[in-house]
Design an enzyme around this catalytic site. Structure first.
Site, short mmCIF file in Angstrom:
data_model
loop_
_atom_site.label_atom_id
_atom_site.label_comp_id
_atom_site.label_asym_id
_atom_site.label_seq_id
_atom_site.Cartn_x
_atom_site.Cartn_y
_atom_site.Cartn_z
N ASN A 68 22.09 -14.66 -8.33
CA ASN A 68 20.69 -14.41 -8.66
C ASN A 68 20.11 -13.17 -7.99
O ASN A 68 19.15 -12.59 -8.49
CB ASN A 68 19.87 -15.66 -8.27
CG ASN A 68 18.38 -15.42 -8.33
OD1 ASN A 68 17.81 -15.34 -9.42
ND2 ASN A 68 17.73 -15.27 -7.17
N TYR A 108 18.77 -0.60 -14.20
CA TYR A 108 18.65 -2.07 -14.22
C TYR A 108 19.27 -2.65 -15.50
O TYR A 108 20.02 -3.63 -15.46
CB TYR A 108 17.16 -2.41 -14.13
CG TYR A 108 16.82 -3.88 -14.03
CD1 TYR A 108 16.98 -4.58 -12.84
CD2 TYR A 108 16.30 -4.56 -15.13
CE1 TYR A 108 16.64 -5.92 -12.75
CE2 TYR A 108 15.94 -5.90 -15.05
CZ TYR A 108 16.12 -6.58 -13.85
OH TYR A 108 15.78 -7.91 -13.76
N LYS A 120 22.35 -5.30 -15.81
CA LYS A 120 22.17 -6.63 -16.42
C LYS A 120 23.04 -6.80 -17.66
O LYS A 120 23.51 -7.89 -17.96
CB LYS A 120 20.69 -6.85 -16.75
CG LYS A 120 19.78 -6.90 -15.51
CD LYS A 120 20.14 -8.07 -14.63
CE LYS A 120 19.32 -8.16 -13.37
NZ LYS A 120 19.71 -9.27 -12.51
P1 NAP Z 1 12.39 -11.17 -6.22
O1 NAP Z 1 11.18 -11.99 -6.17
O2 NAP Z 1 12.28 -9.71 -5.94
O3 NAP Z 1 13.51 -11.82 -5.25
C1 NAP Z 1 14.75 -11.20 -5.11
C2 NAP Z 1 15.62 -12.01 -4.20
O4 NAP Z 1 16.89 -11.33 -4.07
C3 NAP Z 1 15.06 -12.14 -2.78
O5 NAP Z 1 15.36 -13.42 -2.29
C4 NAP Z 1 15.84 -11.08 -2.00
O6 NAP Z 1 16.00 -11.38 -0.63
C5 NAP Z 1 17.18 -11.16 -2.68
N1 NAP Z 1 17.98 -9.95 -2.48
C6 NAP Z 1 17.65 -8.67 -2.76
N2 NAP Z 1 18.66 -7.85 -2.42
C7 NAP Z 1 19.64 -8.64 -1.90
C8 NAP Z 1 20.93 -8.39 -1.37
N3 NAP Z 1 21.42 -7.14 -1.28
N4 NAP Z 1 21.67 -9.43 -0.93
C9 NAP Z 1 21.19 -10.70 -1.00
N5 NAP Z 1 19.97 -10.99 -1.48
C10 NAP Z 1 19.20 -9.97 -1.93
O7 NAP Z 1 13.09 -11.25 -7.66
P2 NAP Z 1 13.01 -12.37 -8.80
O8 NAP Z 1 11.94 -11.99 -9.74
O9 NAP Z 1 12.99 -13.71 -8.18
O10 NAP Z 1 14.39 -12.12 -9.55
C11 NAP Z 1 15.56 -12.88 -9.28
C12 NAP Z 1 16.64 -12.45 -10.28
O11 NAP Z 1 16.16 -12.64 -11.62
C13 NAP Z 1 17.01 -10.97 -10.17
O12 NAP Z 1 18.39 -10.80 -10.40
C14 NAP Z 1 16.22 -10.34 -11.30
O13 NAP Z 1 16.80 -9.14 -11.75
C15 NAP Z 1 16.30 -11.45 -12.33
N6 NAP Z 1 15.20 -11.35 -13.33
C16 NAP Z 1 13.90 -11.46 -12.97
C17 NAP Z 1 12.92 -11.36 -13.94
C18 NAP Z 1 11.45 -11.49 -13.62
O14 NAP Z 1 10.65 -11.32 -14.55
N7 NAP Z 1 11.06 -11.79 -12.39
C19 NAP Z 1 13.27 -11.15 -15.28
C20 NAP Z 1 14.61 -11.02 -15.60
C21 NAP Z 1 15.59 -11.14 -14.62
P3 NAP Z 1 15.06 -10.66 0.48
O15 NAP Z 1 13.70 -11.24 0.27
O16 NAP Z 1 15.65 -11.03 1.79
O17 NAP Z 1 15.11 -9.18 0.17
#
Ligand code: NAP
Length: 248
Positions: A91, A156, A160
């Site tokens: 994730n 990105y 993906k």
């Molecule tokens: P988020 O709120 O920015 O959270 C990202 C998470 O990833 C945080 O827990 C962060 O930890 C962790 N992380 C970042 N870099 C890392 C690394 N190098 N090693 C380990 N952990 C790391 O993002 P989110 O919105 O929850 O998204 C989660 C996933 O869903 C991502 O892959 C994103 O691309 C995908 N996604 C999200 C959306 C959306 O609309 N939100 C849509 C499509 C896909 P820290 O806090 O310690 O940095």
């Protein structure tokens, strides 16, 4: 009914956002949850406590998903602490948006390393355990952007879309050993990642979503619950859009 009673799960990047939502729903369904963060230690430790209070085993690990050796070490530690791994959720992810004209090499490489190389690192690290037990479910968090592209997100989108190709290949390689691999393509989900977007742009997206709202982390967690549990025992190599109909 609890769907994941006693299953051991690893979730990368669960200190906030979608990862936290998955950890909460999985713990509610009886799963033991090992999860990672890269820098958000305080929220990670708070989540560890919250999950443990639900009566499951829970542990936060600081581990950079982009690092091959840290991923190997993580899996070794999780096996020592939990005794097995039934489900892996890749994730962790970041954005570094810019038009190609302004995108530096570093921002391209970083997004590919954290979003895509991490999936290779973690999948390879859990593979032996899952092969031995002849069972496992791997879930990769892709994006609608990986399916249709998005201006300003070429790095990105490439990461993906790469995850989708990886998912389908691993489903083919490991299916005969009863290891399933699926991807989820979330649309617009309200987290810190999307909070930094321009409100006008966001409103434009919301207007174009048939369900007329942004998604919540629990919407993605519920899709993960399906892929992690035996409910999806005959499903592999699939990409599920969880997007309120955005790509319809
Ligand atoms: P988020 O709120 O920015 O959270 C990202 C998470 O990833 C945080 O827990 C962060 O930890 C962790 N992380 C970042 N870099 C890392 C690394 N190098 N090693 C380990 N952990 C790391 O993002 P989110 O919105 O929850 O998204 C989660 C996933 O869903 C991502 O892959 C994103 O691309 C995908 N996604 C999200 C959306 C959306 O609309 N939100 C849509 C499509 C896909 P820290 O806090 O310690 O940095």
């Amino acid at each position: 009914m609890k769907l994941l009673e006693g299953k051991n799960v690893i979730i990368t990047g669960a200190s906030r956002g979608i990862g936290t939502g998955i950890a909460q729903v999985f713990a509610d369904h009886g799963a033991n949850v090992a999860f990672t963060y890269s820098s958000s230690e305080a929220p990670a430790l708070a989540l560890e406590k919250e999950l443990a209070s639900k009566g499951v085993k829970a542990k936060a690990y600081k581990s950079n998903a982009a690092s091959f050796s840290e991923s190997e070490d993580l899996v070794t530690k999780v096996l020592e602490d939990f005794g097995g791994i039934d489900v892996l959720i890749n994730n962790a992810g970041i954005t570094k948006d810019n038009l190609l004209m302004r995108m530096g090499e570093e921002d391209f490489d970083k997004v590919i390393e954290i979003n895509l190389k991490s999936v290779f690192n973690m999948t390879k690290a859990v593979q032996r355990t899952m092969l031995k037990q002849r069972k496992g479910s791997i879930i990769n968090m892709s994006s609608v952007v990986g399916v249709k592209g998005n201006a300003g997100q070429s790095n990105y989108a490439a990461s993906k879309a790469g995850m989708i190709g990886f998912t389908k290949s691993i489903a083919l390689e490991l299916g005969s050993r009863n290891i399933r691999c699926n991807a989820i393509a979330p649309g617009f989900i309200e987290t810190e990642m999307t909070a930094k977007l321009d409100e006008k742009v966001v409103q434009g997206w919301r207007d174009g979503i048939p369900l007329k709202r942004g998604g919540q982390t629990v919407d993605i967690a519920n899709a993960c619950l399906f892929f992690a549990s035996d409910l999806s025992g005959y499903v592999t190599g699939q990409v599920l859009n969880v997007d309120g109909g955005m790509l319809t």
